[in-house]
Enzyme design. Structure first.
Site, PDB file in Angstrom:
ATOM      1  N   LYS A   1       0.817  -1.226   0.000  1.00  0.00           N
ATOM      2  CA  LYS A   1       0.000   0.000   0.000  1.00  0.00           C
ATOM      3  C   LYS A   1       0.844   1.266   0.000  1.00  0.00           C
ATOM      4  O   LYS A   1       0.457   2.248  -0.614  1.00  0.00           O
ATOM      5  CB  LYS A   1      -1.070  -0.017   1.092  1.00  0.00           C
TER       6      LYS A   1
ATOM      7  N   ARG B   1       1.495  -7.171  14.031  1.00  0.00           N
ATOM      8  CA  ARG B   1       0.817  -6.212  13.149  1.00  0.00           C
ATOM      9  C   ARG B   1      -0.247  -6.896  12.293  1.00  0.00           C
ATOM     10  O   ARG B   1      -1.310  -6.338  12.061  1.00  0.00           O
ATOM     11  CB  ARG B   1       1.838  -5.465  12.296  1.00  0.00           C
TER      12      ARG B   1
ATOM     13  N   ARG C   1      -7.102   2.900  11.026  1.00  0.00           N
ATOM     14  CA  ARG C   1      -6.745   1.510  11.304  1.00  0.00           C
ATOM     15  C   ARG C   1      -7.700   0.875  12.298  1.00  0.00           C
ATOM     16  O   ARG C   1      -7.586  -0.325  12.571  1.00  0.00           O
ATOM     17  CB  ARG C   1      -5.347   1.473  11.902  1.00  0.00           C
TER      18      ARG C   1
ATOM     19  N   ARG D   1      11.536  -7.332   3.430  1.00  0.00           N
ATOM     20  CA  ARG D   1      11.794  -5.909   3.724  1.00  0.00           C
ATOM     21  C   ARG D   1      12.693  -5.778   4.957  1.00  0.00           C
ATOM     22  O   ARG D   1      13.558  -4.908   5.002  1.00  0.00           O
ATOM     23  CB  ARG D   1      10.469  -5.162   3.950  1.00  0.00           C
TER      24      ARG D   1
ATOM     25  N   ARG E   1      13.791  -2.192   9.179  1.00  0.00           N
ATOM     26  CA  ARG E   1      12.820  -1.430   9.968  1.00  0.00           C
ATOM     27  C   ARG E   1      12.622  -2.091  11.328  1.00  0.00           C
ATOM     28  O   ARG E   1      12.465  -3.311  11.403  1.00  0.00           O
ATOM     29  CB  ARG E   1      11.485  -1.371   9.216  1.00  0.00           C
TER      30      ARG E   1
HETATM   31  P1  AMP Z   1       2.908   1.653   8.749  1.00  0.00           P
HETATM   32  O1  AMP Z   1       4.127   2.286   8.159  1.00  0.00           O
HETATM   33  O2  AMP Z   1       1.634   2.184   8.173  1.00  0.00           O
HETATM   34  O3  AMP Z   1       2.980   0.147   8.716  1.00  0.00           O
HETATM   35  O4  AMP Z   1       2.854   2.082  10.308  1.00  0.00           O
HETATM   36  C1  AMP Z   1       3.915   1.756  11.171  1.00  0.00           C
HETATM   37  C2  AMP Z   1       3.431   1.779  12.610  1.00  0.00           C
HETATM   38  O5  AMP Z   1       2.955   3.087  12.961  1.00  0.00           O
HETATM   39  C3  AMP Z   1       2.267   0.862  12.938  1.00  0.00           C
HETATM   40  O6  AMP Z   1       2.675  -0.472  13.194  1.00  0.00           O
HETATM   41  C4  AMP Z   1       1.694   1.529  14.189  1.00  0.00           C
HETATM   42  O7  AMP Z   1       2.500   1.276  15.313  1.00  0.00           O
HETATM   43  C5  AMP Z   1       1.850   3.014  13.854  1.00  0.00           C
HETATM   44  N1  AMP Z   1       0.660   3.548  13.158  1.00  0.00           N
HETATM   45  C6  AMP Z   1       0.613   4.043  11.878  1.00  0.00           C
HETATM   46  N2  AMP Z   1      -0.621   4.447  11.577  1.00  0.00           N
HETATM   47  C7  AMP Z   1      -1.389   4.216  12.669  1.00  0.00           C
HETATM   48  C8  AMP Z   1      -2.762   4.411  12.977  1.00  0.00           C
HETATM   49  N3  AMP Z   1      -3.614   4.927  12.083  1.00  0.00           N
HETATM   50  N4  AMP Z   1      -3.189   4.045  14.220  1.00  0.00           N
HETATM   51  C9  AMP Z   1      -2.355   3.524  15.136  1.00  0.00           C
HETATM   52  N5  AMP Z   1      -1.047   3.312  14.909  1.00  0.00           N
HETATM   53  C10 AMP Z   1      -0.558   3.654  13.691  1.00  0.00           C
END
Ligand code: AMP
Length: 189
Positions: free
Chosen positions: A13, A141, A85, A124, A130
């Protein structure tokens, strides 16, 4: 044009959201990127969310909603990636957009199996290192995605705004499907 892109971590995404945003000269708003940047800059927000990100847990809804409210305030259009989310986040987004009279034009779901998502995330982890791409972080996750984010997907499906795209294909094929779908729903940029 206001677009949401949903899908599990590892669905591609981030890549697709960047592509749509670049093609249509629209801001790409990625909550994960905003949070990681806050962590690397060592801001108050960064210090608060750092342990949450490492565990692969979710940042509290109120904090995320405040962050998005601020970030969306001046934007006419956006490709939103990583938010909402949870159902409370989706409800808050609906209320925010209704308040300013700017509804979503489309919600795209990038669908991939857990097996594909997991193997992409492991790849990744090897390539980018990361912090949340540890085996436990990945599993956590995906579990949270099924538990808390799938009900968000169901909500948009019930509203009829959801466009489901098979994410288990080459990047350019997925992009082509997304652009076709956006054209079909009459997306105007
Ligand atoms: P992502 O890069 O979108 O996978 O986000 C990385 C991390 O950021 C996630 O595993 C959460 O810990 C936090 N995070 C990002 N977006 C949200 C959200 N909308 N609500 C809660 N935590 C978030």
């Amino acid at each position: 044009m206001r677009i949401l892109i949903l899908g599990p971590q590892g669905s591609g995404k981030g890549t697709q959201a960047k592509g749509i945003a670049a093609l249509h000269a629209t801001p790409h708003i990625a909550t994960g990127d905003i949070l990681r940047e806050a962590v690397s800059r060592g801001t108050d927000l960064g210090r608060r969310v750092q342990p949450i990100l490492v565990r692969g847990d979710l940042v509290p809804d109120e904090l995320m909603v405040d962050l998005i409210r601020e970030r969306l305030a001046d934007e006419e259009g956006f490709v939103l990636d990583g938010f909402p989310r949870t159902v409370p986040q989706a409800e808050a987004l609906d209320a925010m957009l209704e308040e300013i009279g700017k509804p979503l034009d489309a919600v795209i779901l990038l669908q991939v199996s857990d097996e594909v998502a997991t193997s992409r995330l492991h790849a990744r982890a090897a390539a980018e290192g990361r912090a949340d791409d540890s085996p436990d972080g990945i599993q956590n996750r995906l579990r949270l995605y099924h538990e808390l984010t799938e009900p968000v997907v169901d909500r948009y499906r019930a509203e009829g705004t959801l466009i489901v795209v098979d994410g288990d294909r080459a990047i350019r094929d997925v992009s082509a499907s997304i652009e076709d779908s956006l054209a079909q729903v009459g997306a105007r940029w």
